[in-house]
Scaffold this motif. Structure first.
Motif, PDB file in Angstrom:
ATOM      1  N   UNK A  12     -30.870  89.618 -77.988  1.00  0.00           N
ATOM      2  CA  UNK A  12     -31.182  90.343 -76.648  1.00  0.00           C
ATOM      3  C   UNK A  12     -30.634  91.277 -76.154  1.00  0.00           C
ATOM      4  N   UNK A  13     -29.159  91.240 -76.053  1.00  0.00           N
ATOM      5  CA  UNK A  13     -28.337  92.317 -75.641  1.00  0.00           C
ATOM      6  C   UNK A  13     -28.648  93.704 -76.479  1.00  0.00           C
ATOM      7  N   UNK A  14     -28.719  93.502 -77.690  1.00  0.00           N
ATOM      8  CA  UNK A  14     -29.059  94.702 -78.635  1.00  0.00           C
ATOM      9  C   UNK A  14     -30.389  95.321 -78.063  1.00  0.00           C
ATOM     10  N   UNK A  15     -31.483  94.439 -78.008  1.00  0.00           N
ATOM     11  CA  UNK A  15     -32.675  94.979 -77.644  1.00  0.00           C
ATOM     12  C   UNK A  15     -32.941  95.740 -76.337  1.00  0.00           C
ATOM     13  N   UNK A  16     -31.916  95.004 -75.282  1.00  0.00           N
ATOM     14  CA  UNK A  16     -31.871  95.810 -74.075  1.00  0.00           C
ATOM     15  C   UNK A  16     -31.303  97.207 -74.338  1.00  0.00           C
ATOM     16  N   UNK A  17     -30.270  97.356 -75.070  1.00  0.00           N
ATOM     17  CA  UNK A  17     -29.886  98.774 -75.229  1.00  0.00           C
ATOM     18  C   UNK A  17     -30.545  99.449 -75.950  1.00  0.00           C
ATOM     19  N   UNK A  84     -22.510  86.393 -72.369  1.00  0.00           N
ATOM     20  CA  UNK A  84     -22.323  87.255 -73.610  1.00  0.00           C
ATOM     21  C   UNK A  84     -21.181  88.412 -73.139  1.00  0.00           C
ATOM     22  N   UNK A  85     -19.896  88.637 -73.626  1.00  0.00           N
ATOM     23  CA  UNK A  85     -19.207  89.606 -73.535  1.00  0.00           C
ATOM     24  C   UNK A  85     -19.046  90.451 -74.589  1.00  0.00           C
ATOM     25  N   UNK A  86     -19.024  91.737 -74.389  1.00  0.00           N
ATOM     26  CA  UNK A  86     -19.077  92.594 -75.750  1.00  0.00           C
ATOM     27  C   UNK A  86     -18.707  94.192 -75.068  1.00  0.00           C
ATOM     28  N   UNK A 122     -16.575  97.776 -71.113  1.00  0.00           N
ATOM     29  CA  UNK A 122     -16.307  96.245 -71.230  1.00  0.00           C
ATOM     30  C   UNK A 122     -17.765  95.508 -70.466  1.00  0.00           C
ATOM     31  N   UNK A 123     -18.545  94.807 -71.158  1.00  0.00           N
ATOM     32  CA  UNK A 123     -19.389  94.303 -70.432  1.00  0.00           C
ATOM     33  C   UNK A 123     -19.487  92.604 -70.368  1.00  0.00           C
ATOM     34  N   UNK A 124     -20.222  92.039 -69.447  1.00  0.00           N
ATOM     35  CA  UNK A 124     -20.169  90.750 -69.496  1.00  0.00           C
ATOM     36  C   UNK A 124     -21.683  90.497 -68.865  1.00  0.00           C
ATOM     37  N   UNK A 125     -22.605  89.920 -69.604  1.00  0.00           N
ATOM     38  CA  UNK A 125     -23.917  89.449 -69.263  1.00  0.00           C
ATOM     39  C   UNK A 125     -24.200  88.000 -69.312  1.00  0.00           C
ATOM     40  N   UNK A 139     -25.064  91.211 -64.505  1.00  0.00           N
ATOM     41  CA  UNK A 139     -24.388  92.165 -65.476  1.00  0.00           C
ATOM     42  C   UNK A 139     -23.124  92.789 -64.869  1.00  0.00           C
ATOM     43  N   UNK A 140     -21.923  92.448 -65.589  1.00  0.00           N
ATOM     44  CA  UNK A 140     -20.543  93.240 -65.005  1.00  0.00           C
ATOM     45  C   UNK A 140     -20.303  94.354 -66.109  1.00  0.00           C
ATOM     46  N   UNK A 141     -20.214  95.397 -65.341  1.00  0.00           N
ATOM     47  CA  UNK A 141     -19.668  96.514 -66.396  1.00  0.00           C
ATOM     48  C   UNK A 141     -18.357  96.450 -65.841  1.00  0.00           C
ATOM     49  N   UNK A 142     -17.238  96.360 -66.750  1.00  0.00           N
ATOM     50  CA  UNK A 142     -15.962  96.499 -66.384  1.00  0.00           C
ATOM     51  C   UNK A 142     -15.240  97.821 -66.046  1.00  0.00           C
TER      52      UNK A 142
END
Length: 170
Positions: A12-17, A84-86, A122-125, A139-142
């Motif tokens: 899902x995260x990759x598809x959103x990108x 999901x952290x990435x 750094x991301x946290x969804x 969605x947190x964008x660090x």
């Protein structure tokens, strides 16, 4: 947590990108719950109406000539969903006005400026499962780092209107 939840959350995260790369605004908005909150370095955005405004008015400079690469996914159970952290790496592969050449199947050659990592975040969804699959609730964008040499001088939406991806080119 089942491995299928981990795999589907990463997918899902990759598809959103990909929705961002292809400028599929409807799918970008649909990836968020109607009451979702995004904490971005441009500010806090709440709900679909603000998210749409943000995408259409503040975000276009982050699209043409830029690929998104989510790496090092960590998926943990989180209340009634997953977290999901990435790390999201935005790679500028072309100047905005030249980006469509790759969509047309051409090869670009660079004397050193491109491709280059433009932005690290750094991301946290926080994801919640719905009848339609995963959706972003928060969605947190660090703290992010950008390479100013790769930032266009004019980042207004109007400066990028002619360079936005069109689905038929992809």
């Amino acid at each position: 947590m089942p491995a299928s939840d981990i795999a589907s959350a990463v997918d899902f995260v990759n598809r959103v990108n990909w929705f961002f790369e292809t400028w599929d605004v409807a799918s970008m908005i649909d990836a968020f719950l109607p009451d979702a909150v995004a904490y971005h370095f441009h500010g806090t955005i709440r709900g679909h109406a603000e998210i749409q405004h943000f995408f259409e008015h503040d975000y276009p400079y982050l699209i043409p000539g830029v690929s998104r690469n989510a790496t090092n996914h960590i998926v943990d159970a989180d209340e009634d969903g997953v977290e999901v952290r990435y790390q999201n790496l935005l790679v500028r592969y072309a100047a905005p006005q030249d980006a469509s050449a790759l969509g047309a199947g051409q090869v670009m050659h660079s004397d050193g400026e491109f491709p280059a990592i433009w932005l690290y975040s750094p991301m946290r969804d926080r994801l919640r499962r719905t009848a339609d699959g995963w959706k972003i609730s928060e969605r947190y964008i660090g703290g992010s780092t950008t390479n100013r040499k790769l930032t266009p001088p004019d980042v207004s939406a109007s400066a990028f209107a002619a360079f936005m991806p069109r689905r038929e080119e992809l």
